[in-house]
Design an enzyme around this catalytic site. Structure first.
Site, PDB file in Angstrom:
ATOM      1  N   ASP A   1       0.861  -1.163   0.000  1.00  0.00           N
ATOM      2  CA  ASP A   1       0.000   0.000   0.000  1.00  0.00           C
ATOM      3  C   ASP A   1       0.908   1.226   0.000  1.00  0.00           C
ATOM      4  O   ASP A   1       2.077   1.148   0.393  1.00  0.00           O
ATOM      5  CB  ASP A   1      -0.891  -0.018   1.241  1.00  0.00           C
ATOM      6  CG  ASP A   1      -1.789   1.201   1.336  1.00  0.00           C
ATOM      7  OD1 ASP A   1      -2.461   1.530   0.345  1.00  0.00           O
ATOM      8  OD2 ASP A   1      -1.799   1.837   2.407  1.00  0.00           O
TER       9      ASP A   1
ATOM     10  N   ASP B   1      -0.225   5.064   0.675  1.00  0.00           N
ATOM     11  CA  ASP B   1      -0.499   6.158   1.600  1.00  0.00           C
ATOM     12  C   ASP B   1      -0.474   5.683   3.047  1.00  0.00           C
ATOM     13  O   ASP B   1      -1.121   4.693   3.412  1.00  0.00           O
ATOM     14  CB  ASP B   1      -1.863   6.775   1.275  1.00  0.00           C
ATOM     15  CG  ASP B   1      -1.883   7.353  -0.130  1.00  0.00           C
ATOM     16  OD1 ASP B   1      -0.933   8.054  -0.496  1.00  0.00           O
ATOM     17  OD2 ASP B   1      -2.851   7.084  -0.870  1.00  0.00           O
TER      18      ASP B   1
ATOM     19  N   ASP C   1      -1.432  -0.072   6.135  1.00  0.00           N
ATOM     20  CA  ASP C   1      -1.750   0.598   7.400  1.00  0.00           C
ATOM     21  C   ASP C   1      -3.242   0.589   7.696  1.00  0.00           C
ATOM     22  O   ASP C   1      -3.651   0.972   8.797  1.00  0.00           O
ATOM     23  CB  ASP C   1      -1.327   2.069   7.328  1.00  0.00           C
ATOM     24  CG  ASP C   1      -2.249   2.873   6.417  1.00  0.00           C
ATOM     25  OD1 ASP C   1      -3.021   3.719   6.930  1.00  0.00           O
ATOM     26  OD2 ASP C   1      -2.241   2.641   5.200  1.00  0.00           O
TER      27      ASP C   1
END
Length: 223
Positions: A7, A9, A179
Site C-alpha cells: 500500500d 499512503d 496501514d
C-alpha cells in the site's frame, strides 16, 4: 518470484498522497479553496474511519483532472512531488522495498489513489508495477471518470486478480503491507499480511489474527 505488495499512503509514505494532492490544488488556487478543503477533509476522515463512499470521493477528486489541461496538471504534479511527497518518503520504506528487491520478489504498489498521482511516486521507489484506480483518458486529457473498478477494499483483490491474469505470477508466498482497515480484504488474500503503522481498527484486528505489526516511522521493529 513471490509478490511483495505495498500500500502507498500512510504505509510507504508518512502521509496520504490523495489528501495532499487536494491540499496542493487548494494552495494553487486551482479549486474553490474553502469548499474543496472542507470536502477533502470530510472524505479523508471517512476513509480513516473505514466508511468512505469511494464513488462519491472519485467524482470529487477526479473533477480537477477534467477541468484543467494535461500539461498544466503535469506541471502542478511535479511541484507537488517535490514539495509534498519527497519529504514524506520514509527511509525505512526504501529499505523494506530494497529488501524484497534483493530477494528477487516482484514488487507492486497497490493503492486506491488514482494513477495520475501515484505513478511517479511508485517510480521514485523504483517499483515497476502499479495497481491503482485508473482515471479515464480522452484525446486531450482526463474525463473525470474511471476505467474498471477502483482499487479500494474488495476492488484491490479484484484488480490484483486481473493483473495476475496477464502476468506470470501467483499468490504463492505473497506479502502485503498496509496501514488501513480498508485493506483487510487483500490482507486476508495474501500468504503473509503485515500491518504497517496501522490505524486503530487494523491494529486491533492484526493483534487478534496474529499478524505482524511493523513500524516504518518510529523505528523498524517487529511486534
Amino acid at each position: 518470484m513471490p509478490l511483495a505488495l505495498f500500500d502507498l499512503d500512510n504505509t510507504l509514505l508518512a502521509g496520504d498522497s490523495d489528501y495532499l494532492w487536494g491540499r496542493h490544488l487548494v494552495d494553487l488556487g486551482a479549486v474553490d479553496g474553502e469548499f474543496y478543503e472542507r470536502a477533502n477533509q470530510r472524505f479523508y476522515d471517512d476513509y480513516r474511519a473505514g466508511c468512505l463512499d469511494i464513488h462519491a470521493f472519485l467524482r470529487f477528486s477526479l473533477a480537477p483532472l477534467r477541468q484543467h489541461p494535461l500539461a498544466m496538471l503535469e506541471q502542478w504534479r511535479e511541484d507537488f512531488l517535490r514539495k509534498h511527497i519527497e519529504p514524506i518518503m520514509l527511509t525505512a520504506a526504501h529499505a523494506l522495498v530494497e529488501q524484497h528487491r534483493r530477494a528477487g520478489d516482484t514488487l507492486i504498489v497497490i493503492t486506491a489513489t488514482n494513477a495520475f498521482v501515484t505513478a511517479p511516486i511508485a517510480a521514485r521507489f523504483g517499483i515497476e508495477h502499479l495497481i491503482a484506480t485508473e482515471p479515464a483518458r480522452a484525446a486531450e486529457g482526463y474525463t473525470g471518470e474511471i476505467v474498471g473498478p477502483p482499487a479500494f477494499r474488495e476492488g484491490k483483490v479484484e484488480r490484483l486478480h486481473q493483473w495476475l491474469a496477464t502476468h506470470p505470477a501467483t499468490l504463492a508466498g505473497s506479502t502485503f503491507y498496509s496501514d488501513s482497515i480498508n485493506d483487510v480484504p487483500l490482507l486476508e488474500t495474501v500468504d503473509f499480511p503485515v500491518a504497517i503503522d496501522p490505524d486503530p481498527g487494523l491494529a486491533a484486528l492484526a493483534r487478534a489474527r496474529g499478524w505482524p505489526i511493523r513500524s516504518l516511522r518510529g523505528g523498524d521493529v517487529w511486534t
